[in-house]
Scaffold this motif. Structure first.
Motif, PDB file in Angstrom:
ATOM      1  N   ARG A  86       0.883  -0.934   0.236  1.00 37.09           N
ATOM      2  CA  ARG A  86       0.432  -0.775  -0.163  1.00 37.09           C
ATOM      3  C   ARG A  86       0.946   1.525  -0.477  1.00 37.09           C
ATOM      4  O   ARG A  86       1.875   0.911   0.921  1.00 37.09           O
ATOM      5  N   ARG A  87       0.145   2.194  -0.537  1.00 34.27           N
ATOM      6  CA  ARG A  87       0.830   3.934  -0.984  1.00 34.27           C
ATOM      7  C   ARG A  87       0.365   4.226   0.649  1.00 34.27           C
ATOM      8  O   ARG A  87      -0.747   4.222   1.361  1.00 34.27           O
ATOM      9  N   ALA A  93       0.758  14.137  -1.627  1.00 35.49           N
ATOM     10  CA  ALA A  93       0.608  14.132  -0.329  1.00 35.49           C
ATOM     11  C   ALA A  93       1.260  14.677   1.137  1.00 35.49           C
ATOM     12  O   ALA A  93       1.147  14.523   2.087  1.00 35.49           O
ATOM     13  N   THR A  94       2.536  13.777   0.722  1.00 39.95           N
ATOM     14  CA  THR A  94       3.752  14.499   1.407  1.00 39.95           C
ATOM     15  C   THR A  94       3.395  15.968   1.796  1.00 39.95           C
ATOM     16  O   THR A  94       3.271  16.268   2.767  1.00 39.95           O
ATOM     17  N   ALA A  95       3.400  16.932   1.009  1.00 47.10           N
ATOM     18  CA  ALA A  95       3.594  18.347   1.454  1.00 47.10           C
ATOM     19  C   ALA A  95       2.265  18.682   1.507  1.00 47.10           C
ATOM     20  O   ALA A  95       2.297  19.698   2.782  1.00 47.10           O
ATOM     21  N   LEU A  96       1.416  18.045   1.701  1.00 46.79           N
ATOM     22  CA  LEU A  96      -0.364  18.305   2.315  1.00 46.79           C
ATOM     23  C   LEU A  96      -0.524  17.760   3.569  1.00 46.79           C
ATOM     24  O   LEU A  96      -1.001  18.353   4.474  1.00 46.79           O
ATOM     25  N   TYR A  97       0.341  16.987   3.774  1.00 44.73           N
ATOM     26  CA  TYR A  97      -0.066  16.190   4.895  1.00 44.73           C
ATOM     27  C   TYR A  97       0.589  17.195   6.107  1.00 44.73           C
ATOM     28  O   TYR A  97      -0.082  17.183   7.196  1.00 44.73           O
ATOM     29  N   PRO A 105      -4.586   8.426  -0.314  1.00 41.05           N
ATOM     30  CA  PRO A 105      -5.850   8.621  -1.066  1.00 41.05           C
ATOM     31  C   PRO A 105      -4.949   7.880  -2.391  1.00 41.05           C
ATOM     32  O   PRO A 105      -4.827   8.836  -3.106  1.00 41.05           O
ATOM     33  N   ASP A 106      -5.854   7.472  -2.898  1.00 38.41           N
ATOM     34  CA  ASP A 106      -5.919   7.525  -4.923  1.00 38.41           C
ATOM     35  C   ASP A 106      -6.481   8.271  -5.688  1.00 38.41           C
ATOM     36  O   ASP A 106      -6.869   9.230  -5.486  1.00 38.41           O
TER      37      ASP A 106
END
Length: 323
Positions: free
Chosen positions: A85-86, A120-124, A112-113
């Motif tokens: 999983r990602r 995703a890293t920038a938003l986490y 999320p797909d």
């Protein structure tokens, strides 16, 4: 596996590439095959040995507190369906500048797909911080919102959140490239806070009253000057100290100015909400309402150059390492 270590406290040159044994997933752990390593400005201060909020790591250490990739192995007690999983995963305060990282299952966040691992890293972390700051301070249509460091990872998202809420945004940053980015993201007014008259321009834009809400991500002299142009009845929200030290406003001074000060200690309570806020920001990104700004990426062995770019204020948005 390839890693980058901090071999002593100091400038970016103390980040040195090397090798380390592959990690093994223990009880309740997984091993993530790292594709993206995130980094924050605070981590540059930790590397210098000057950060006042974190204990100095034991040398040598592998920096990096957030990674993204696929789960390559699972340990005892972990659902095997995690394999492949990602995910995003917190590594604590260290350990992310590596090809593989062992992390606790409880620290995994499924990506999320339809959303890339860099996005995703920038938003986490930055996205969750921006969402938390916006919820705590409140964003209201028609009010003037001053965002410092408006072209940075958190600041660029605050500009977009304020604009989406119907606020009128004044973006403060250093240099033409950063101000151009802020305008692209929706800022109505841009000011270079290295100019001696920048606060006068804020007052002029707001009809003399000042900003209803200030997001102070710089601190130091800039933070104090921004407080001075906060409107009576407004809010002054502190979240960063890129200028050297976080802005601290005496409560009596705040009362005299009629300003609600939301101090940097607000960040201490953000942890339990990070997942919820990150999911919210990722959903908004997937819907096209906001976009993370990834201004520059570097390969792992150029981690020193990545840190230098953040420190000399040439970086736009988020800076990431790609493996």
């Amino acid at each position: 596996m390839r890693v980058v270590r901090v071999v002593r406290f100091g400038g970016p040159e103390v980040l040195v590439a090397g090798e380390a044994p592959d990690p093994v997933a223990g009880q309740g752990q997984v091993v993530v095959d790292v594709a993206v390593a995130g980094m924050t400005f605070v981590e540059t201060r930790i590397r210098q040995g000057t950060d006042p909020w974190h204990a100095k790591p034991r040398l040598p250490y592998i920096p990096g507190g957030l990674v993204a990739g696929r789960v390559g192995a699972v340990g005892a007690g972990v659902d095997p369906r995690w394999r492949g999983r990602r995910v995003l995963a917190g590594t604590g305060e260290t350990g992310g500048f590596a090809e593989r990282a062992a992390v606790a299952q409880r620290d995994l966040f499924r990506v999320p797909d339809g959303l890339g691992l860099p996005e995703a890293t920038a938003l986490y972390s930055d996205g969750a911080t921006a969402q938390g700051l916006a919820e705590r301070a409140g964003l209201h249509p028609g009010e003037w919102v001053l965002v410092e460091a408006a072209a940075g990872g958190v600041g660029s998202l605050l500009v977009q959140l304020a604009r989406a809420a119907g606020a009128r945004v004044i973006a403060a940053a250093r240099g033409g490239r950063k101000l151009a980015l802020a305008r692209e993201l929706g800022a109505e007014v841009t000011v270079d806070y290295t100019a001696p008259d920048w606060t006068a321009r804020v007052r002029e834009a707001t009809g003399g009253t000042g900003a209803d809400l200030v997001f102070d991500g710089v601190g130091g002299r800039i933070g104090r000057e921004a407080f001075a142009v906060t409107a009576r009845g407004g809010r002054f929200s502190v979240h960063g100290a890129a200028g050297g030290e976080a802005t601290v406003i005496d409560p009596d001074e705040a009362r005299r100015h009629g300003v609600e000060v939301i101090g940097i200690e607000q960040l201490y309570g953000f942890g339990p909400h990070t997942g919820r806020w990150a999911r919210r920001m990722m959903a908004r990104a997937a819907a096209g309402e906001i976009r993370p700004v990834i201004g520059q990426t570097f390969p792992l062995h150029h981690a020193a150059a990545a840190h230098a770019a953040m420190e000399d204020r040439t970086a736009l948005g988020k800076t990431l390492l790609l493996l």
